[in-house]
Motif scaffolding. Structure first.
Motif, PDB file in Angstrom:
ATOM      1  N   ALA A 298      27.934  61.121  42.760  1.00  0.00           N
ATOM      2  CA  ALA A 298      27.737  59.666  42.761  1.00  0.00           C
ATOM      3  C   ALA A 298      27.869  59.101  44.171  1.00  0.00           C
ATOM      4  N   VAL A 299      28.879  59.541  44.905  1.00  0.00           N
ATOM      5  CA  VAL A 299      29.047  59.058  46.278  1.00  0.00           C
ATOM      6  C   VAL A 299      27.893  59.529  47.159  1.00  0.00           C
ATOM      7  N   ALA A 300      27.456  60.787  46.953  1.00  0.00           N
ATOM      8  CA  ALA A 300      26.326  61.290  47.732  1.00  0.00           C
ATOM      9  C   ALA A 300      25.044  60.514  47.433  1.00  0.00           C
ATOM     10  N   ALA A 301      24.843  60.142  46.174  1.00  0.00           N
ATOM     11  CA  ALA A 301      23.675  59.327  45.829  1.00  0.00           C
ATOM     12  C   ALA A 301      23.741  57.960  46.485  1.00  0.00           C
ATOM     13  N   LEU A 302      24.936  57.388  46.562  1.00  0.00           N
ATOM     14  CA  LEU A 302      25.096  56.108  47.247  1.00  0.00           C
ATOM     15  C   LEU A 302      24.786  56.248  48.729  1.00  0.00           C
ATOM     16  N   VAL A 303      25.249  57.343  49.339  1.00  0.00           N
ATOM     17  CA  VAL A 303      24.954  57.588  50.754  1.00  0.00           C
ATOM     18  C   VAL A 303      23.454  57.749  50.967  1.00  0.00           C
ATOM     19  N   SER A 304      22.812  58.503  50.077  1.00  0.00           N
ATOM     20  CA  SER A 304      21.367  58.715  50.195  1.00  0.00           C
ATOM     21  C   SER A 304      20.590  57.410  50.071  1.00  0.00           C
ATOM     22  N   GLN A 305      20.988  56.578  49.105  1.00  0.00           N
ATOM     23  CA  GLN A 305      20.309  55.290  48.936  1.00  0.00           C
ATOM     24  C   GLN A 305      20.501  54.405  50.165  1.00  0.00           C
ATOM     25  N   ALA A 306      21.709  54.417  50.733  1.00  0.00           N
ATOM     26  CA  ALA A 306      21.972  53.584  51.903  1.00  0.00           C
ATOM     27  C   ALA A 306      21.140  54.031  53.100  1.00  0.00           C
ATOM     28  N   VAL A 307      21.016  55.344  53.304  1.00  0.00           N
ATOM     29  CA  VAL A 307      20.229  55.851  54.427  1.00  0.00           C
ATOM     30  C   VAL A 307      18.753  55.540  54.231  1.00  0.00           C
ATOM     31  N   GLU A 308      18.279  55.695  52.993  1.00  0.00           N
ATOM     32  CA  GLU A 308      16.851  55.447  52.741  1.00  0.00           C
ATOM     33  C   GLU A 308      16.518  53.969  52.868  1.00  0.00           C
ATOM     34  N   VAL A 309      17.411  53.101  52.412  1.00  0.00           N
ATOM     35  CA  VAL A 309      17.175  51.657  52.538  1.00  0.00           C
ATOM     36  C   VAL A 309      17.203  51.236  53.998  1.00  0.00           C
ATOM     37  N   SER A 310      17.955  51.959  54.826  1.00  0.00           N
ATOM     38  CA  SER A 310      18.043  51.614  56.248  1.00  0.00           C
ATOM     39  C   SER A 310      16.767  51.916  57.019  1.00  0.00           C
ATOM     40  N   GLY A 311      15.785  52.521  56.367  1.00  0.00           N
ATOM     41  CA  GLY A 311      14.504  52.764  57.017  1.00  0.00           C
ATOM     42  C   GLY A 311      14.227  54.198  57.370  1.00  0.00           C
ATOM     43  N   PHE A 312      15.190  55.104  57.102  1.00  0.00           N
ATOM     44  CA  PHE A 312      14.958  56.517  57.375  1.00  0.00           C
ATOM     45  C   PHE A 312      14.160  57.145  56.234  1.00  0.00           C
ATOM     46  N   GLY A 313      13.570  58.294  56.510  1.00  0.00           N
ATOM     47  CA  GLY A 313      12.752  58.952  55.520  1.00  0.00           C
ATOM     48  C   GLY A 313      13.571  59.653  54.450  1.00  0.00           C
ATOM     49  N   ARG A 314      12.835  60.234  53.491  1.00  0.00           N
ATOM     50  CA  ARG A 314      13.503  60.913  52.384  1.00  0.00           C
ATOM     51  C   ARG A 314      14.245  62.159  52.848  1.00  0.00           C
ATOM     52  N   ALA A 315      13.676  62.884  53.804  1.00  0.00           N
ATOM     53  CA  ALA A 315      14.328  64.092  54.298  1.00  0.00           C
ATOM     54  C   ALA A 315      15.640  63.758  54.993  1.00  0.00           C
ATOM     55  N   ALA A 316      15.641  62.695  55.786  1.00  0.00           N
ATOM     56  CA  ALA A 316      16.876  62.295  56.456  1.00  0.00           C
ATOM     57  C   ALA A 316      17.946  61.873  55.454  1.00  0.00           C
ATOM     58  N   ALA A 317      17.532  61.125  54.431  1.00  0.00           N
ATOM     59  CA  ALA A 317      18.487  60.699  53.403  1.00  0.00           C
ATOM     60  C   ALA A 317      19.064  61.900  52.665  1.00  0.00           C
ATOM     61  N   ALA A 318      18.207  62.864  52.327  1.00  0.00           N
ATOM     62  CA  ALA A 318      18.686  64.064  51.644  1.00  0.00           C
ATOM     63  C   ALA A 318      19.610  64.873  52.544  1.00  0.00           C
ATOM     64  N   GLY A 319      19.289  64.966  53.834  1.00  0.00           N
ATOM     65  CA  GLY A 319      20.129  65.724  54.752  1.00  0.00           C
ATOM     66  C   GLY A 319      21.509  65.115  54.919  1.00  0.00           C
ATOM     67  N   VAL A 320      21.581  63.799  55.045  1.00  0.00           N
ATOM     68  CA  VAL A 320      22.874  63.139  55.199  1.00  0.00           C
ATOM     69  C   VAL A 320      23.702  63.295  53.924  1.00  0.00           C
ATOM     70  N   ALA A 321      23.058  63.118  52.766  1.00  0.00           N
ATOM     71  CA  ALA A 321      23.778  63.302  51.505  1.00  0.00           C
ATOM     72  C   ALA A 321      24.273  64.738  51.358  1.00  0.00           C
ATOM     73  N   ALA A 322      23.449  65.709  51.747  1.00  0.00           N
ATOM     74  CA  ALA A 322      23.857  67.110  51.666  1.00  0.00           C
ATOM     75  C   ALA A 322      24.996  67.415  52.628  1.00  0.00           C
ATOM     76  N   PHE A 323      24.968  66.829  53.816  1.00  0.00           N
ATOM     77  CA  PHE A 323      26.069  67.016  54.764  1.00  0.00           C
ATOM     78  C   PHE A 323      27.374  66.490  54.186  1.00  0.00           C
ATOM     79  N   PHE A 324      27.307  65.342  53.541  1.00  0.00           N
ATOM     80  CA  PHE A 324      28.506  64.799  52.897  1.00  0.00           C
ATOM     81  C   PHE A 324      28.988  65.735  51.785  1.00  0.00           C
ATOM     82  N   ILE A 325      28.053  66.270  50.992  1.00  0.00           N
ATOM     83  CA  ILE A 325      28.439  67.177  49.910  1.00  0.00           C
ATOM     84  C   ILE A 325      29.105  68.430  50.468  1.00  0.00           C
ATOM     85  N   GLY A 326      28.500  69.022  51.510  1.00  0.00           N
ATOM     86  CA  GLY A 326      29.101  70.203  52.108  1.00  0.00           C
ATOM     87  C   GLY A 326      30.449  69.933  52.736  1.00  0.00           C
ATOM     88  N   LEU A 327      30.599  68.752  53.330  1.00  0.00           N
ATOM     89  CA  LEU A 327      31.863  68.388  53.980  1.00  0.00           C
ATOM     90  C   LEU A 327      32.982  68.220  52.959  1.00  0.00           C
TER      91      LEU A 327
END
Length: 439
Positions: A298-327
């Protein structure tokens, strides 16, 4: 050597990367006195060789991976066994006995609970895609039918490709049947929800992880397996459309991969959390890990939505969410006593580029004008898959030294306790604390 090969077989069949399997086998062999053993891991076989001296004939043993059902319960048990071996809590004889027990025992969850988990996952994916209650209910019913039919087909040892064909056909025919009734339902969302369910168990992350760590042969084999499984879904959906039209049912304009309109952010977060938690249950993850997996997703999905709304692409949003999950997965896995893989893989299920792969292969199959769109969709899927795998791996790399420093800080700041010590430090931690304090 036999113990190491059995451990490697269990890890590889449960989706672990070839680098992790090789490192684990070599660590166990070195600790038990088998120095300088050579380990070779491919997609379907593991081999291990050892030569006592230059004058002796090398000994070679091999094992083939017989099944590839993801089983996080057995994976967790094997991980605990490896830790006990490396900390001298289990010798070779006890380790082999425990390994035989792990392989022979059943699961904590009954099989009907796994079917129910797949149904819950399909319903949650329907919510995640923006569908309503009807879409979720039909998707859950289709998931139950798909799971039971695939069980019957697997017992007859049919290849996985045909199981995917059956799953795609069942989802499409059921969506057409419901669309023919007065019930107002979007069949495209129903088919899309079940496509994600069928794609969830495919090892896209493992394939990218193997490619990043230098195991290109295993990565290529896993990628081909993912493509064949996806092609089976395409063939199943096409078969379902043909059968539906043959019996007089009309699907209208079917758009596999369609996403509905999001009503609110909480529905998206709840859908992502429940789908990942249900997937972990379907893969026999320990009960203590199910709720943390849902919260992390749920937190990773929130991070992904925030990155995507900020204007970054889908790959960037997925990468940031995945980094949070791995961390986070590394620390959470230690708390709930499971391997980080058990936490990370279910958590990234809602972000997998399965729909992009499906769209790309569908457009390529149509040919003509749609070829360019198919290539673009496949490139998007590859970029998202690489972002997910690299993000999780990078998060793991960053989390490991952070956890070590946190333990040192905890030892320095630990004061008197009302009853007993807060946590008993290991011998290695005590040595590290003495070195850090200059003693």
């Amino acid at each position: 050597m036999d113990l190491c090969l059995r451990i490697g077989e269990m890890l590889l069949s449960s989706g672990a990367g070839a680098a992790d399997v090789t490192a684990t086998m070599r660590a166990v062999a070195d600790h038990l006195g088998l120095r300088q053993a050579e380990v070779d891991v491919t997609f379907t076989a593991l081999s291990m060789s050892h030569q006592r001296s230059a004058d002796d004939v090398p000994m070679l043993m091999m094992r083939h991976v017989q099944q590839r059902d993801i089983d996080y319960e057995d994976l967790t048990a094997v991980d605990h066994l490896v830790r006990d071996v490396l900390t001298d809590q289990a010798d070779l004889y006890l380790a082999r006995s425990r390994m035989a027990t792990i392989v022979s025992l059943g699961h904590a969850f009954p099989r009907w609970a796994v079917t129910l988990a797949w149904a819950v996952m399909a319903a949650a994916v329907g919510v995640f895609l923006g569908g309503g209650a009807v879409v979720s209910a039909v998707a859950a019913l289709a998931a139950v039918l798909i799971d039971r039919v695939q069980i019957l087909m697997a017992r007859r040892r049919l290849p996985f490709f045909y199981l995917q064909v059956a799953g795609g056909a069942i989802a499409t025919i059921l969506a057409a049947a419901v669309a023919a009734t007065p019930i107002d339902v979007d069949p495209s969302l129903v088919v899309t929800a079940n496509i994600i369910l069928l794609l969830a168990g495919i090892g896209l992350m493992g394939a990218v992880q193997d490619a990043l760590t230098g195991f290109y042969l295993t990565a290529s084999a896993r990628l081909i397996e993912a493509m064949m499984a996806t092609a089976g879904i395409i063939a199943g959906v096409a078969l379902g459309i043909s059968v539906a039209e043959g019996i007089g049912l009309s699907l209208g304009e079917l758009v596999p991969g369609k996403i509905g309109s999001y009503s609110d952010l909480p529905a998206v977060l709840i859908g992502a959390a429940v789908s990942s938690a249900a997937f972990s249950v379907a893969c026999y993850a320990p009960r203590r890990a199910v709720v943390p997996i849902g919260l992390i997703t749920a937190v990773a999905a929130l991070v992904s939505q925030a990155v995507e709304v900020s204007g970054f692409g889908r790959a960037a949003a997925a990468g940031v969410a995945a980094f949070f999950i791995g961390l986070v997965a590394y620390a959470v896995a230690g708390r709930v006593r499971v391997p980080p893989l058990v936490v990370a893989v279910p958590a990234i299920v809602p972000f997998l580029p399965g729909l992009s792969i499906y769209r790309g292969l569908t457009f390529l199959a149509d040919g003509g004008f749609f070829v360019s769109q198919g290539i673009l969709a496949l490139m998007t899927a590859i970029s998202v898959a690489i972002a997910l795998a690299s993000g999780v791996i990078l998060g793991e790399y960053v989390a490991q030294p952070l956890k070590r420093e946190a333990r040192k800080l905890e030892g320095r700041l630990a004061g008197p306790r009302l009853v007993g010590p807060f946590r008993a430090l290991t011998r290695a931690e005590r040595r590290a604390l003495r070195r850090s304090s200059g003693e």
